[in-house]
Design a protein around this motif. Structure first.
Motif, mmCIF file in Angstrom:
data_model
loop_
_atom_site.group_PDB
_atom_site.id
_atom_site.type_symbol
_atom_site.label_atom_id
_atom_site.label_comp_id
_atom_site.label_asym_id
_atom_site.label_seq_id
_atom_site.Cartn_x
_atom_site.Cartn_y
_atom_site.Cartn_z
ATOM 1 N N VAL A 1 0.869 -1.177 0.000
ATOM 2 C CA VAL A 1 0.000 0.000 0.000
ATOM 3 C C VAL A 1 0.907 1.229 0.000
ATOM 4 N N THR A 2 0.622 2.183 -0.866
ATOM 5 C CA THR A 2 1.461 3.384 -0.962
ATOM 6 C C THR A 2 0.624 4.636 -0.792
ATOM 7 N N TRP A 3 1.274 5.717 -0.365
ATOM 8 C CA TRP A 3 0.580 6.997 -0.212
ATOM 9 C C TRP A 3 1.549 8.136 -0.489
ATOM 10 N N ASP A 4 0.963 9.295 -0.704
ATOM 11 C CA ASP A 4 1.723 10.501 -1.026
ATOM 12 C C ASP A 4 2.285 11.101 0.252
ATOM 13 N N THR A 5 3.599 11.261 0.307
ATOM 14 C CA THR A 5 4.228 11.806 1.510
ATOM 15 C C THR A 5 4.517 13.303 1.390
ATOM 16 N N SER A 6 4.183 13.894 0.242
ATOM 17 C CA SER A 6 4.612 15.280 0.004
ATOM 18 C C SER A 6 3.909 16.289 0.913
ATOM 19 N N THR A 7 2.783 15.895 1.499
ATOM 20 C CA THR A 7 2.055 16.841 2.355
ATOM 21 C C THR A 7 2.394 16.651 3.834
ATOM 22 N N ILE A 8 3.308 15.726 4.141
ATOM 23 C CA ILE A 8 3.657 15.494 5.546
ATOM 24 C C ILE A 8 4.691 16.531 5.985
ATOM 25 N N PRO A 9 4.348 17.365 6.954
ATOM 26 C CA PRO A 9 5.300 18.399 7.396
ATOM 27 C C PRO A 9 6.512 17.765 8.069
ATOM 28 N N PRO A 10 7.684 18.413 7.967
ATOM 29 C CA PRO A 10 8.920 17.874 8.555
ATOM 30 C C PRO A 10 8.774 17.542 10.033
ATOM 31 N N GLU A 11 7.991 18.340 10.762
ATOM 32 C CA GLU A 11 7.864 18.095 12.204
ATOM 33 C C GLU A 11 7.056 16.830 12.499
ATOM 34 N N ASN A 12 6.441 16.250 11.471
ATOM 35 C CA ASN A 12 5.684 15.015 11.667
ATOM 36 C C ASN A 12 6.433 13.784 11.150
ATOM 37 N N LYS A 13 7.752 13.913 10.980
ATOM 38 C CA LYS A 13 8.518 12.834 10.362
ATOM 39 C C LYS A 13 8.540 11.552 11.203
ATOM 40 N N ASP A 14 8.247 11.660 12.486
ATOM 41 C CA ASP A 14 8.247 10.477 13.342
ATOM 42 C C ASP A 14 6.849 9.903 13.573
ATOM 43 N N ASP A 15 5.840 10.488 12.925
ATOM 44 C CA ASP A 15 4.474 10.012 13.122
ATOM 45 C C ASP A 15 4.297 8.609 12.556
ATOM 46 N N THR A 16 3.565 7.786 13.272
ATOM 47 C CA THR A 16 3.287 6.445 12.786
ATOM 48 C C THR A 16 1.824 6.342 12.371
ATOM 49 N N GLY A 17 1.550 5.371 11.529
ATOM 50 C CA GLY A 17 0.213 5.207 10.978
ATOM 51 C C GLY A 17 -0.405 3.868 11.342
ATOM 52 N N LEU A 18 -1.680 3.783 11.004
ATOM 53 C CA LEU A 18 -2.477 2.583 11.215
ATOM 54 C C LEU A 18 -3.268 2.361 9.931
ATOM 55 N N LEU A 19 -3.274 1.147 9.427
ATOM 56 C CA LEU A 19 -3.956 0.876 8.161
ATOM 57 C C LEU A 19 -5.026 -0.187 8.377
ATOM 58 N N LEU A 20 -6.256 0.150 8.010
ATOM 59 C CA LEU A 20 -7.377 -0.776 8.198
ATOM 60 C C LEU A 20 -8.031 -1.102 6.865
ATOM 61 N N LEU A 21 -8.555 -2.309 6.768
ATOM 62 C CA LEU A 21 -9.322 -2.736 5.602
ATOM 63 C C LEU A 21 -10.807 -2.589 5.903
ATOM 64 N N GLY A 22 -11.540 -2.092 4.936
ATOM 65 C CA GLY A 22 -12.993 -1.996 5.097
ATOM 66 C C GLY A 22 -13.666 -2.155 3.755
ATOM 67 N N TYR A 23 -14.980 -2.026 3.722
ATOM 68 C CA TYR A 23 -15.684 -2.009 2.447
ATOM 69 C C TYR A 23 -16.862 -1.059 2.583
ATOM 70 N N LEU A 24 -17.140 -0.364 1.490
ATOM 71 C CA LEU A 24 -18.214 0.624 1.504
ATOM 72 C C LEU A 24 -19.545 -0.064 1.236
ATOM 73 N N GLU A 25 -20.442 0.061 2.193
ATOM 74 C CA GLU A 25 -21.789 -0.474 1.993
ATOM 75 C C GLU A 25 -22.749 0.306 2.863
ATOM 76 N N ASN A 26 -23.864 0.706 2.325
ATOM 77 C CA ASN A 26 -24.884 1.477 3.048
ATOM 78 C C ASN A 26 -24.307 2.757 3.656
#
Ligand SMILES: *[C@@H]1O[C@H](CO)[C@@H](O)[C@H](O)[C@H]1NC(C)=O
Ligand SMILES: *[C@@H]1O[C@H](CO)[C@@H](O)[C@H](O)[C@H]1NC(C)=O
Length: 132
Positions: A54-79
């Motif tokens: 899974v990839t994402w655009d990092t160009s909008t991440i400010p330098p001061e957030n360089k140590d931020d960690t993420g969480l990735l979840l799977l879902g599906y759109l319904e209703n």
């Protein structure tokens, strides 16, 4: 093994909150990191029981957030709901890396899957299909 329980509360907050980053004036007190997911895209078909990056655009991440960690979840759109699986595909990876390999578990085939990347806020990918 992840129980997912610790994430449930924070997630409810994230999903119901509309990110207000760059629209309603600038807040210098709170930086919301909300990277745009570039893969999976609408054309991707992911297969179960295998690894995908899974990839994402990092160009909008400010330098001061360089140590931020993420969480990735799977879902599906319904209703009108994201129906997120509380067992993360990945967690505690650095957002500035721009990618994380995930093992796609054996889930039902659907045409309307999404992955949601959480930094300070959530950002869903376009819908993609998972086939068996
Ligand atoms: C999942 O993949 C592994 C490794 O390729 C394989 O041994 C296993 O049989 C697969 N399981 C299913 C349910 O397809
Ligand atoms: C969506 O709505 C239909 C019809 O009410 C229902 O059968 C289905 O279970 C709902 N799906 C989810 C994920 O709640």
């Amino acid at each position: 093994m992840y129980t997912g329980i610790p994430f449930a509360f924070a997630l409810g907050v994230c999903v119901s909150a509309t990110p207000t980053t760059s629209t309603n004036g600038k807040s210098h007190h709170l930086t919301v990191v909300n990277p745009h997911i570039t893969s999976p895209s609408q054309e991707d078909v992911s297969f179960v029981n295998s690894t995908h990056v899974v990839t994402w655009d990092t160009s909008t991440i400010p330098p001061e957030n360089k140590d931020d960690t993420g969480l990735l979840l799977l879902g599906y759109l319904e209703n009108g709901s994201e129906n997120l699986d509380m067992n993360p595909l990945a967690s505690d990876f650095l957002l500035v890396n721009g990618q994380v390999p995930v093992f796609v578990p054996i889930v039902p085939a659907r045409p309307n899957y999404i992955v949601v990347l959480f930094g300070d806020s959530g950002n869903a990918s376009p819908m993609f299909a998972i086939k068996h």
